[in-house]
Design an enzyme around this catalytic site. Structure first.
Site, PDB file in Angstrom:
ATOM      1  N   SER A  78       0.801  -1.233   0.000  1.00  0.00           N
ATOM      2  CA  SER A  78       0.000   0.000   0.000  1.00  0.00           C
ATOM      3  C   SER A  78       0.832   1.280   0.000  1.00  0.00           C
ATOM      4  O   SER A  78       0.281   2.363  -0.197  1.00  0.00           O
ATOM      5  CB  SER A  78      -0.948   0.016   1.197  1.00  0.00           C
ATOM      6  OG  SER A  78      -2.012  -0.876   1.001  1.00  0.00           O
ATOM      7  N   LYS A  81       0.399   3.490  -3.002  1.00  0.00           N
ATOM      8  CA  LYS A  81      -0.789   4.303  -3.274  1.00  0.00           C
ATOM      9  C   LYS A  81      -0.493   5.775  -3.522  1.00  0.00           C
ATOM     10  O   LYS A  81      -1.009   6.350  -4.489  1.00  0.00           O
ATOM     11  CB  LYS A  81      -1.801   4.132  -2.139  1.00  0.00           C
ATOM     12  CG  LYS A  81      -2.388   2.723  -2.077  1.00  0.00           C
ATOM     13  CD  LYS A  81      -3.242   2.521  -0.827  1.00  0.00           C
ATOM     14  CE  LYS A  81      -3.827   1.128  -0.790  1.00  0.00           C
ATOM     15  NZ  LYS A  81      -4.579   0.869   0.453  1.00  0.00           N
ATOM     16  N   TYR A 203      -3.604  -2.735  -9.901  1.00  0.00           N
ATOM     17  CA  TYR A 203      -3.367  -2.475  -8.480  1.00  0.00           C
ATOM     18  C   TYR A 203      -2.578  -3.617  -7.845  1.00  0.00           C
ATOM     19  O   TYR A 203      -1.635  -3.380  -7.077  1.00  0.00           O
ATOM     20  CB  TYR A 203      -4.704  -2.279  -7.763  1.00  0.00           C
ATOM     21  CG  TYR A 203      -4.583  -2.141  -6.277  1.00  0.00           C
ATOM     22  CD1 TYR A 203      -5.029  -3.135  -5.417  1.00  0.00           C
ATOM     23  CD2 TYR A 203      -3.974  -1.024  -5.708  1.00  0.00           C
ATOM     24  CE1 TYR A 203      -4.903  -3.024  -4.051  1.00  0.00           C
ATOM     25  CE2 TYR A 203      -3.839  -0.904  -4.336  1.00  0.00           C
ATOM     26  CZ  TYR A 203      -4.303  -1.907  -3.517  1.00  0.00           C
ATOM     27  OH  TYR A 203      -4.172  -1.798  -2.161  1.00  0.00           O
ATOM     28  N   TYR A 255      -4.618   5.330   7.629  1.00  0.00           N
ATOM     29  CA  TYR A 255      -5.940   4.747   7.756  1.00  0.00           C
ATOM     30  C   TYR A 255      -6.622   5.117   9.063  1.00  0.00           C
ATOM     31  O   TYR A 255      -6.685   6.286   9.442  1.00  0.00           O
ATOM     32  CB  TYR A 255      -5.869   3.216   7.609  1.00  0.00           C
ATOM     33  CG  TYR A 255      -5.160   2.738   6.388  1.00  0.00           C
ATOM     34  CD1 TYR A 255      -4.076   1.870   6.475  1.00  0.00           C
ATOM     35  CD2 TYR A 255      -5.564   3.151   5.122  1.00  0.00           C
ATOM     36  CE1 TYR A 255      -3.415   1.415   5.351  1.00  0.00           C
ATOM     37  CE2 TYR A 255      -4.910   2.707   3.982  1.00  0.00           C
ATOM     38  CZ  TYR A 255      -3.840   1.835   4.108  1.00  0.00           C
ATOM     39  OH  TYR A 255      -3.199   1.391   3.008  1.00  0.00           O
ATOM     40  N   VAL A 273       1.235  -3.472   4.104  1.00  0.00           N
ATOM     41  CA  VAL A 273       1.198  -4.746   4.816  1.00  0.00           C
ATOM     42  C   VAL A 273       2.401  -5.627   4.491  1.00  0.00           C
ATOM     43  O   VAL A 273       2.571  -6.689   5.093  1.00  0.00           O
ATOM     44  CB  VAL A 273      -0.113  -5.517   4.526  1.00  0.00           C
ATOM     45  CG1 VAL A 273      -1.309  -4.740   5.035  1.00  0.00           C
ATOM     46  CG2 VAL A 273      -0.254  -5.827   3.044  1.00  0.00           C
TER      47      VAL A 273
END
Length: 622
Positions: A78, A81, A203, A255, A273
């Site tokens: 992630s 992103k 992705y 988050y 992660v």
């Protein structure tokens, strides 16, 4: 285990100097911490060396400090992103991207399958829904060219050619059903206009690009250096777009831990992660940490600890000089806009729709110093209309000064004089003696552990004050008075009522366990039941509470499925139960009664499910 290094313009040098020693001390301080779990829902990530650990700091002028496993390859996940979002901004422009992706923090986990209820857009590009939307916006001749452009963009930030890890990609593609669901949700909402499978596949591929801790530090330093790689001097992103990306990383990059991160670390950041964390101090440095054991938010346990330690020790918090100017109010709303998870009967709902703006919740965050307390008190005092109840949610508040406690104490006394009661959501007693003074016996207010309970308290105060005179709340019922039977003819109602068994269940007792097969139709004659769910950390939460006149067990009875949640008696509850065998006999013995009952049950099940979904949407983080 890797060694401690310092580099100047990419050339290895002796690991000495103040900063190099601090980095090494921080590395050694947390090396023994082996808490956390691997991201085992992606099989390839469950196979990594769990205790790998690297810490790297790169300055905006090319100085690199590091300790531990700096050259161990791992997938970016992630952390990709913000970089794909940056490329989408460069390709499509900020206006076009903003038309498809919002930039608001959610307080939700990164994998949440949801879009903003008003705009139908993903709430920000750092959650999976926003990241998939960003991946769909990358330009290119075909799917292969579009991914190649992503990989080349990442390489410019890192200062070397990066490659994709085929094994991790295959693992993600094989198990990524949730992300595919998000892709189709985005396509259905018109957010993406390409094949959702292509967007999700891109992705998966971007998340599977291999990096090292040193690569991530340089990628962070490139953002710190206004988009120019400090070693290659190649521009990876324009200055205005760097500002946009860092802004979104600040509010959304961590988050549902973003509030705590901004308060305690104070750096734009992104976790993954795969075990990496990247953090940026604009104009000065980039920090990267690699350690694959994760916390409940999906962030590296050691990574979070290292970033917090470095921020405190080096004074890196980007608001360090102006901490007293923090805005304290995160959001404010009435109980009409965000009701509790207690299902109310139509009469009570009508009262709450009319008077719900008399009870308001203020969510606070950051450090509650004088300026923050002053803005909170002023906002409450300037709230238009009459206030019957006020809730201050303090769970995201950091430090609370003595003057802030005094100001809020004075506000509480001021409101009590007008008949308004004050409650706190303050499980950690951050307001000290002020919190302890508001106990259940105090007529002025209450202290709650979660916002949903506080909201229910507000609703009850409004109902007690504004319910029409003589109207009895939740009166006990007989079986033939229950709404599920009330529309039947007198003969049919009496015939069916005889088939029900009456049960009384003590408060707190388990009525139905999750995964139980259909056990009957349950009509609530008196009291309340609570339907609950357990989050991934093992904490139990209320999905919805049902009161007198409501029912449960309809869906298992009608569809033959198992119960999906535990159901407990919230109070002492009196139930009427139609056993499955008697329900089935109605098909042959009284089909017309069964048909009428089915119509009522279907309507009730839909209404209760809809109410639960709306309550969850309103209180995503209770």
């Amino acid at each position: 285990m890797g060694s401690s290094v310092a580099e100047t313009r990419g050339t290895a040098a002796t690991a000495n100097g103040v900063v190099a020693r601090i980095i090494d001390e921080t590395y050694r301080r947390f090396r023994s911490d082996t808490s956390g779990e691997l991201a085992d829902y992606i099989p390839e990530l469950a196979a990594v060396q769990p205790d790998s650990f690297g810490v790297c700091l790169a300055t905006a002028d090319g100085r690199i400090y590091g300790s531990g496993d700096l050259e161990t390859a791992f997938t970016i996940q992630s952390i990709s992103k913000p970089f794909t979002y940056a490329l989408a901004l460069a390709d499509r422009g900020t206006a076009e991207v903003a038309r498809r992706i919002d930039v608001e923090p959610t307080g939700e986990p990164f994998y949440e399958i949801s879009l903003d209820s008003r705009t139908q857009r993903p709430r920000n590009p750092m959650i999976n829904a926003g990241a998939i939307a960003a991946a769909s916006l990358i330009e290119g001749r075909d799917a292969a060219d579009r991914f190649a452009r992503i990989r080349r963009s990442y390489s410019r930030f890192a200062g070397r050619e990066l490659s994709m890890n085929e094994a991790v990609y295959a693992s993600e593609a094989r198990t990524g059903y949730r992300n595919r669901a998000i892709g189709y949700l985005l396509r259905g909402a018109g957010i993406i206009d390409i094949d959702p499978d292509e967007a999700v596949d891109r992705y998966f591929r971007q998340c599977s690009i291999d990096v090292t801790c040193r690569d991530l530090a340089l990628m962070a330093a490139t953002l710190a250096n206004n988009g120019v790689n400090p070693l290659t001097h190649e521009r990876a992103l324009s200055g205005p777009l760097v500002e946009q990306v860092l802004s979104v990383m600040t509010t959304c990059g961590m988050y549902d831990a973003a509030g705590d991160w901004v308060t305690t670390v104070g750096l734009p950041a992104k976790s993954g992660v795969g075990g990496g964390i990247l953090a940026v101090l604009p104009g000065q440095i980039g920090i990267a940490v690699y350690s694959p054991r994760l916390d409940a938010h999906g962030s590296s346990v050691r990574g979070v600890q290292v970033c917090r330690d470095l921020s405190n020790r080096l004074g890196l918090h980007f608001l360090h000089v102006t901490r007293a100017a923090h805005t304290a109010i995160r959001t404010a709303y009435s109980v009409t806009e965000a009701p509790s998870r207690l299902r109310r009967d139509p009469d009570d709902l009508a009262v709450l729709r009319r008077y719900g703006d008399h009870a308001r919740i203020f969510e606070l965050h950051g450090d509650l110093l004088f300026a923050g307390a002053e803005s909170t008190v002023r906002a409450v005092e300037e709230t238009p209309g009459e206030l019957d109840a006020l809730v201050l949610d303090l769970r995201e508040v950091g430090d609370v000064s003595a003057v802030a406690v005094r100001m809020l104490d004075d506000l509480q006394a001021e409101l009590a004089a007008t008949g308004c009661r004050v409650a706190l959501v303050d499980p950690e007693a951050k307001l000290g003696h002020f919190s302890s003074s508001l106990d259940p016996a105090d007529p002025r207010g209450r202290v709650f552990a979660d916002r949903d309970s506080a909201t229910e308290w507000c609703e009850q105060l409004v109902l007690d004050k504004h319910r029409p005179p003589g109207e009895l709340p939740h009166a006990a019922l007989t079986v033939d008075q229950h709404p599920a039977l009330i529309d039947l003819g007198e003969h049919e109602r009496a015939r069916l009522a005889k088939e029900f068994e009456i049960r009384t269940v003590a408060r707190g007792e388990l009525i139905i366990a999750r995964d139980t097969p259909r056990a009957g139709l349950f009509l609530i004659l008196d009291g309340r039941v609570r339907i609950t769910f357990e989050d991934r950390t093992g904490h139990r939460h209320r999905l919805v509470s049902l009161a007198s006149g409501m029912s449960f067990g309809e869906i298992p009875m009608l569809a033959g499925v198992r119960f999906s949640n535990d159901i407990h008696a919230e109070t002492t509850v009196r139930l009427a139960v139609l056993p499955p065998e008697k329900f089935d006999l109605l098909t042959s013995e009284a089909p017309e009664i069964k048909l009428a009952l089915l119509e009522r049950l279907a309507a009730a099940a839909y209404a209760q499910s809809d109410a639960a979904i709306r309550a969850l949407a309103a209180h995503g983080n209770t």
